[in-house]
Design a protein around this motif. Structure first.
Motif, PDB file in Angstrom:
ATOM      1  N   GLY A  65      23.120  -8.908   8.613  1.00 29.06           N
ATOM      2  CA  GLY A  65      24.231  -9.796   8.260  1.00 29.06           C
ATOM      3  C   GLY A  65      23.816 -11.231   8.424  1.00 29.06           C
ATOM      4  N   SER A  66      24.647 -12.129   7.976  1.00 28.58           N
ATOM      5  CA  SER A  66      24.313 -13.548   8.047  1.00 28.58           C
ATOM      6  C   SER A  66      24.345 -14.050   9.489  1.00 28.58           C
ATOM      7  N   GLY A  67      24.632 -13.132  10.407  1.00 31.26           N
ATOM      8  CA  GLY A  67      24.650 -13.524  11.816  1.00 31.26           C
ATOM      9  C   GLY A  67      25.994 -14.068  12.209  1.00 31.26           C
ATOM     10  N   HIS A  68      26.291 -14.022  13.517  1.00 33.75           N
ATOM     11  CA  HIS A  68      27.510 -14.636  14.045  1.00 33.75           C
ATOM     12  C   HIS A  68      28.792 -14.038  13.495  1.00 33.75           C
ATOM     13  N   LEU A  69      28.772 -12.770  13.196  1.00 30.28           N
ATOM     14  CA  LEU A  69      29.979 -12.109  12.701  1.00 30.28           C
ATOM     15  C   LEU A  69      30.920 -11.823  13.849  1.00 30.28           C
ATOM     16  N   ASP A  70      32.216 -11.853  13.561  1.00 30.09           N
ATOM     17  CA  ASP A  70      33.140 -11.403  14.592  1.00 30.09           C
ATOM     18  C   ASP A  70      33.513  -9.945  14.316  1.00 30.09           C
ATOM     19  N   ALA A  71      34.252  -9.348  15.254  1.00 32.16           N
ATOM     20  CA  ALA A  71      34.514  -7.917  15.159  1.00 32.16           C
ATOM     21  C   ALA A  71      35.197  -7.547  13.845  1.00 32.16           C
ATOM     22  N   ASP A  72      36.099  -8.371  13.424  1.00 27.54           N
ATOM     23  CA  ASP A  72      36.838  -8.076  12.213  1.00 27.54           C
ATOM     24  C   ASP A  72      35.962  -8.144  10.969  1.00 27.54           C
ATOM     25  N   GLU A  73      35.029  -9.087  10.957  1.00 27.97           N
ATOM     26  CA  GLU A  73      34.117  -9.176   9.820  1.00 27.97           C
ATOM     27  C   GLU A  73      33.205  -7.957   9.774  1.00 27.97           C
ATOM     28  N   VAL A  74      32.725  -7.522  10.916  1.00 37.29           N
ATOM     29  CA  VAL A  74      31.913  -6.318  10.965  1.00 37.29           C
ATOM     30  C   VAL A  74      32.735  -5.135  10.434  1.00 37.29           C
ATOM     31  N   TYR A  75      33.964  -5.080  10.862  1.00 42.38           N
ATOM     32  CA  TYR A  75      34.868  -4.011  10.439  1.00 42.38           C
ATOM     33  C   TYR A  75      35.034  -3.999   8.923  1.00 42.38           C
ATOM     34  N   ARG A  76      35.282  -5.178   8.351  1.00 45.77           N
ATOM     35  CA  ARG A  76      35.487  -5.246   6.906  1.00 45.77           C
ATOM     36  C   ARG A  76      34.246  -4.835   6.144  1.00 45.77           C
ATOM     37  N   LEU A  77      33.091  -5.311   6.602  1.00 48.49           N
ATOM     38  CA  LEU A  77      31.843  -4.947   5.930  1.00 48.49           C
ATOM     39  C   LEU A  77      31.575  -3.456   6.059  1.00 48.49           C
ATOM     40  N   ALA A  78      31.874  -2.914   7.220  1.00 48.88           N
ATOM     41  CA  ALA A  78      31.621  -1.491   7.448  1.00 48.88           C
ATOM     42  C   ALA A  78      32.497  -0.641   6.526  1.00 48.88           C
ATOM     43  N   ARG A  79      33.721  -1.056   6.328  1.00 50.34           N
ATOM     44  CA  ARG A  79      34.629  -0.266   5.498  1.00 50.34           C
ATOM     45  C   ARG A  79      34.226  -0.227   4.027  1.00 50.34           C
ATOM     46  N   GLU A  80      33.437  -1.216   3.625  1.00 52.75           N
ATOM     47  CA  GLU A  80      32.972  -1.177   2.243  1.00 52.75           C
ATOM     48  C   GLU A  80      32.095   0.040   2.007  1.00 52.75           C
ATOM     49  N   ARG A  81      31.445   0.490   3.045  1.00 52.56           N
ATOM     50  CA  ARG A  81      30.527   1.602   2.863  1.00 52.56           C
ATOM     51  C   ARG A  81      31.058   2.898   3.459  1.00 52.56           C
ATOM     52  N   GLN A  82      31.958   2.770   4.405  1.00 48.26           N
ATOM     53  CA  GLN A  82      32.471   3.968   5.080  1.00 48.26           C
ATOM     54  C   GLN A  82      33.961   3.695   5.311  1.00 48.26           C
ATOM     55  N   PRO A  83      34.753   3.938   4.274  1.00 48.77           N
ATOM     56  CA  PRO A  83      36.123   3.400   4.220  1.00 48.77           C
ATOM     57  C   PRO A  83      37.047   3.821   5.351  1.00 48.77           C
ATOM     58  N   ASN A  84      36.767   4.899   6.031  1.00 46.82           N
ATOM     59  CA  ASN A  84      37.712   5.277   7.069  1.00 46.82           C
ATOM     60  C   ASN A  84      37.176   5.092   8.487  1.00 46.82           C
ATOM     61  N   ILE A  85      36.186   4.216   8.603  1.00 48.37           N
ATOM     62  CA  ILE A  85      35.740   3.860   9.949  1.00 48.37           C
ATOM     63  C   ILE A  85      36.878   3.069  10.613  1.00 48.37           C
ATOM     64  N   SER A  86      37.014   3.198  11.909  1.00 48.43           N
ATOM     65  CA  SER A  86      38.135   2.520  12.568  1.00 48.43           C
ATOM     66  C   SER A  86      37.669   1.293  13.342  1.00 48.43           C
ATOM     67  N   LEU A  87      38.611   0.387  13.526  1.00 50.89           N
ATOM     68  CA  LEU A  87      38.301  -0.839  14.256  1.00 50.89           C
ATOM     69  C   LEU A  87      37.913  -0.519  15.697  1.00 50.89           C
ATOM     70  N   SER A  88      38.546   0.480  16.273  1.00 47.24           N
ATOM     71  CA  SER A  88      38.185   0.879  17.649  1.00 47.24           C
ATOM     72  C   SER A  88      36.712   1.224  17.732  1.00 47.24           C
ATOM     73  N   THR A  89      36.252   1.960  16.740  1.00 49.82           N
ATOM     74  CA  THR A  89      34.852   2.365  16.740  1.00 49.82           C
ATOM     75  C   THR A  89      33.951   1.147  16.674  1.00 49.82           C
ATOM     76  N   VAL A  90      34.341   0.176  15.894  1.00 49.76           N
ATOM     77  CA  VAL A  90      33.556  -1.053  15.817  1.00 49.76           C
ATOM     78  C   VAL A  90      33.493  -1.707  17.197  1.00 49.76           C
ATOM     79  N   TYR A  91      34.634  -1.846  17.832  1.00 49.46           N
ATOM     80  CA  TYR A  91      34.656  -2.461  19.152  1.00 49.46           C
ATOM     81  C   TYR A  91      33.848  -1.652  20.155  1.00 49.46           C
ATOM     82  N   ARG A  92      34.056  -0.339  20.155  1.00 51.23           N
ATOM     83  CA  ARG A  92      33.332   0.486  21.127  1.00 51.23           C
ATOM     84  C   ARG A  92      31.833   0.388  20.921  1.00 51.23           C
ATOM     85  N   ASN A  93      31.395   0.344  19.670  1.00 52.96           N
ATOM     86  CA  ASN A  93      29.970   0.269  19.414  1.00 52.96           C
ATOM     87  C   ASN A  93      29.395  -1.098  19.709  1.00 52.96           C
TER      88      ASN A  93
END
Lengths: 147, 147
Positions: free
Chosen positions: B36-64
């Motif tokens: 990534g372009s670096g310096h992403l916040d949790a929500d940006e990671v979440y949005r990018l992740a959903r583009e490829r895996q649409p039902n990933i959850s925000l909790s999972t992003v935070y936990r990871n």
DNA sequence: ATGGCTGCAAAAGTTTTGCACTTCT
DNA sequence: AGAAGTGCAAAACTTTTGCAGCCAT
């Protein structure tokens, strides 16, 4: 309502010349931040403030921390937590070292930071308005505990 | 579910040897942070992740993000905001300069920080595990706008 | 008197957690 | 099989905001 008349003269002047009013709440918050043990978070300021002025509201604390920050009287610190900490703007710039074991915070001066600031400002074409150096680690006591 | 087999070999090894499992979600998050372009916040990671895996959850992003941070593969940054940012742990240590006008983030290396780290460690008796230098200011464009 | 400030309550935003189910090893 | 991880929903926490009345200047 009569406010403590302590030696907040220069702060008061700063407030007034910026068009801010000096309310009892604001004076109290300024005093708490000023003589507090430093590095308080909003909730700690709120709790201390309520000891003297029981119906002060948390909103007021937040609004005043923002105002005092904008005025340059208070500095907002970003430690490794999900909330902010605040300290009175110190005469001499200093930075923070946080123990990951016991949470103790040690301040240290840093003659290098000004040099660094100028160097980066020149290289990157920025006007640099603030430098924050934040270290984490383990204090001597916690190092012993670990081993 | 088949996971992209990119060149995440060393990261995978690190994960496994710490008893972490390599799930498709974790691999995806690691990849996003890594390139990534670096310096992403949790929500940006979440949005990018959903583009490829649409039902990933925000909790999972935070936990990871927490897990990868604990593992040392991801670094958590504390800018002047009410949420955190994340970047892949870089090979060379670097720090951040944030423009208060447009939000642009510039990275800079700093040969002084190691020196400083050792000096403070010795003076204060700490084992220092991390140094973060954070500057704020105005970039050349924003300086022009102001005047 | 008047415009900033306050308290209250409610909203907004970020991060964590409980739980049943799934999946990696 | 068993432990770790996931998704969902709800909760917890931090910070901001709208508004009616109050107060410093």
């Amino acid at each position: 309502m009569v406010t403590k008349e302590k030696s907040l003269l220069s702060e008061r002047k700063a407030l007034r010349s910026a068009g801010f009013r000096l309310t009892s709440q604001r004076a109290l918050i300024l005093e708490i931040i000023g003589q507090g043990s430093g590095h308080l978070d909003a909730d700690e300021v709120y709790r201390l403030a309520r000891e003297r002025q029981p119906n002060i509201s948390l909103s007021t604390v937040y609004r005043n921390l923002q105002a005092l920050k904008k005025l340059g009287l208070v500095k907002e610190l970003h430690f490794d937590e999900s909330h902010h900490h605040y300290e009175a703007k110190p005469a001499a710039e200093h930075h923070h070292l946080v123990c990951l074991g016991c949470g103790k915070i040690v301040e240290f001066g840093c003659q290098l930071s000004n040099k660094l600031r100028q160097e980066i400002a020149r290289k990157k074409g920025f006007e640099v308005t603030g430098v924050e150096v934040h270290m984490t680690g383990y204090c001597s006591k916690c190092r012993k505990k670990k081993s």
